[in-house]
Design an enzyme around this catalytic site. Structure first.
Site, PDB file in Angstrom:
ATOM      1  N   HIS A  25       0.824  -1.212   0.000  1.00 57.44           N
ATOM      2  CA  HIS A  25       0.000   0.000   0.000  1.00 57.44           C
ATOM      3  C   HIS A  25       0.860   1.264   0.000  1.00 57.44           C
ATOM      4  O   HIS A  25       0.474   2.269  -0.581  1.00 57.44           O
ATOM      5  CB  HIS A  25      -0.974  -0.005   1.176  1.00 57.44           C
ATOM      6  CG  HIS A  25      -2.092  -0.970   0.992  1.00 57.44           C
ATOM      7  ND1 HIS A  25      -2.074  -2.245   1.524  1.00 57.44           N
ATOM      8  CD2 HIS A  25      -3.253  -0.877   0.319  1.00 57.44           C
ATOM      9  CE1 HIS A  25      -3.180  -2.874   1.194  1.00 57.44           C
ATOM     10  NE2 HIS A  25      -3.919  -2.065   0.453  1.00 57.44           N
ATOM     11  N   HIS A  31      -2.362  -5.382  -6.433  1.00 50.11           N
ATOM     12  CA  HIS A  31      -2.495  -6.626  -5.682  1.00 50.11           C
ATOM     13  C   HIS A  31      -3.951  -7.090  -5.709  1.00 50.11           C
ATOM     14  O   HIS A  31      -4.861  -6.331  -5.991  1.00 50.11           O
ATOM     15  CB  HIS A  31      -1.986  -6.472  -4.247  1.00 50.11           C
ATOM     16  CG  HIS A  31      -2.667  -5.385  -3.474  1.00 50.11           C
ATOM     17  ND1 HIS A  31      -2.306  -4.064  -3.583  1.00 50.11           N
ATOM     18  CD2 HIS A  31      -3.685  -5.419  -2.588  1.00 50.11           C
ATOM     19  CE1 HIS A  31      -3.072  -3.329  -2.798  1.00 50.11           C
ATOM     20  NE2 HIS A  31      -3.924  -4.135  -2.182  1.00 50.11           N
ATOM     21  N   CYS A  66     -14.720  -6.239   2.711  1.00 48.99           N
ATOM     22  CA  CYS A  66     -13.690  -6.302   1.674  1.00 48.99           C
ATOM     23  C   CYS A  66     -12.353  -6.549   2.347  1.00 48.99           C
ATOM     24  O   CYS A  66     -12.163  -6.234   3.518  1.00 48.99           O
ATOM     25  CB  CYS A  66     -13.651  -5.023   0.848  1.00 48.99           C
ATOM     26  SG  CYS A  66     -13.499  -3.536   1.821  1.00 48.99           S
ATOM     27  N   HIS A  68      -8.219  -8.744   1.489  1.00 50.74           N
ATOM     28  CA  HIS A  68      -7.233  -9.334   0.588  1.00 50.74           C
ATOM     29  C   HIS A  68      -7.146 -10.842   0.811  1.00 50.74           C
ATOM     30  O   HIS A  68      -7.252 -11.303   1.940  1.00 50.74           O
ATOM     31  CB  HIS A  68      -5.850  -8.728   0.847  1.00 50.74           C
ATOM     32  CG  HIS A  68      -5.837  -7.241   0.774  1.00 50.74           C
ATOM     33  ND1 HIS A  68      -6.016  -6.450   1.888  1.00 50.74           N
ATOM     34  CD2 HIS A  68      -5.680  -6.410  -0.267  1.00 50.74           C
ATOM     35  CE1 HIS A  68      -5.962  -5.180   1.527  1.00 50.74           C
ATOM     36  NE2 HIS A  68      -5.767  -5.120   0.227  1.00 50.74           N
ATOM     37  N   GLU A  86     -15.568  -9.942   9.876  1.00 49.19           N
ATOM     38  CA  GLU A  86     -16.031  -8.559   9.944  1.00 49.19           C
ATOM     39  C   GLU A  86     -17.482  -8.435  10.393  1.00 49.19           C
ATOM     40  O   GLU A  86     -17.805  -7.583  11.218  1.00 49.19           O
ATOM     41  CB  GLU A  86     -15.883  -7.860   8.583  1.00 49.19           C
ATOM     42  CG  GLU A  86     -14.452  -7.560   8.209  1.00 49.19           C
ATOM     43  CD  GLU A  86     -14.333  -6.703   6.967  1.00 49.19           C
ATOM     44  OE1 GLU A  86     -15.200  -5.832   6.721  1.00 49.19           O
ATOM     45  OE2 GLU A  86     -13.358  -6.898   6.217  1.00 49.19           O
ATOM     46  N   GLU A 111      -4.316   2.404  -2.530  1.00 50.99           N
ATOM     47  CA  GLU A 111      -5.012   1.161  -2.861  1.00 50.99           C
ATOM     48  C   GLU A 111      -4.918   1.008  -4.371  1.00 50.99           C
ATOM     49  O   GLU A 111      -5.438   1.850  -5.104  1.00 50.99           O
ATOM     50  CB  GLU A 111      -6.494   1.217  -2.453  1.00 50.99           C
ATOM     51  CG  GLU A 111      -6.740   1.022  -0.994  1.00 50.99           C
ATOM     52  CD  GLU A 111      -6.733  -0.435  -0.565  1.00 50.99           C
ATOM     53  OE1 GLU A 111      -6.065  -1.265  -1.224  1.00 50.99           O
ATOM     54  OE2 GLU A 111      -7.375  -0.736   0.430  1.00 50.99           O
ATOM     55  N   GLU A 113      -5.788  -2.074  -6.627  1.00 49.71           N
ATOM     56  CA  GLU A 113      -6.290  -3.425  -6.454  1.00 49.71           C
ATOM     57  C   GLU A 113      -6.951  -3.998  -7.697  1.00 49.71           C
ATOM     58  O   GLU A 113      -7.621  -3.279  -8.439  1.00 49.71           O
ATOM     59  CB  GLU A 113      -7.292  -3.461  -5.296  1.00 49.71           C
ATOM     60  CG  GLU A 113      -6.640  -3.098  -3.990  1.00 49.71           C
ATOM     61  CD  GLU A 113      -7.536  -3.284  -2.789  1.00 49.71           C
ATOM     62  OE1 GLU A 113      -6.978  -3.476  -1.696  1.00 49.71           O
ATOM     63  OE2 GLU A 113      -8.770  -3.225  -2.928  1.00 49.71           O
TER      64      GLU A 113
END
Length: 179
Positions: A25, A31, A66, A68, A86, A111, A113
């Site tokens: 980041h 990523h 959300c 990774h 979460e 970010e 992504e």
């Protein structure tokens, strides 16, 4: 303490290595990530307000969860893991599309992504982790779009990009939903 790693990818989502999450980041490297959208039986969309302690976008409204994928973890497994971590529940999920975005934040993080978007339906109890989620609610697409038009800075950057595509997938016109 070791920080989790993210999967670095090409613009075609081909894995090319891993890197510690915060370093990726800081450097703004592309990523793999995912975003989960949850609807209830009425067709309302579950929003979460990110916890105030998040390293970026604290207090902003976004999709249900959300995160990774860990190296070696499938997108589906990661999405189920994070939905439980979460929001305190799990449900069947289906990947509906993927997109790439890049957002630079005031704190110097970026970010960048390749975001896999999944969708599911859930009507049960929600038990959010307070270190991840400040608040949550279900809202109709038209209510969300109206609020996004009136106060766009209250929503995450990726939510602005993903929601219209989710609505299209659901055959909900952005214009008929209120924009």
């Amino acid at each position: 303490m070791n920080q989790p790693e993210v999967i670095l990818v090409t613009e075609f989502d081909e894995a090319i290595g891993t890197m510690e999450k915060m370093e990726a980041h800081r450097r703004g490297l592309l990523h793999r990530a995912f975003s989960v959208f949850i609807l209830n039986e009425a067709g309302d969309i579950l929003l979460q307000q990110r916890a105030m302690g998040k390293y970026h976008s604290p207090g902003l409204w976004t999709n249900a969860c959300c995160s990774h994928q860990f190296p070696g973890e499938t997108t589906a497994d990661a999405a189920h893991r994070r939905l439980m971590e979460e929001m305190g529940f799990d449900c069947p999920l289906e990947e509906i599309f993927a997109f790439t975005y890049r957002t630079a934040f005031d704190n110097g993080l970026v970010e960048h992504e390749f975001d896999h978007v999944l969708i599911g339906t859930y009507n049960g109890a929600i038990h959010p982790d307070s270190t991840e989620v400040n608040d949550y609610r279900y809202m109709s697409a038209s209510q969300i779009l109206e609020l996004m038009e009136q106060e766009p800075d209250r929503f995450t950057s990726w939510f602005h990009l993903a929601l219209p595509r989710v609505l299209k997938h659901l055959n909900m016109s952005v214009t008929s939903a209120g924009m």
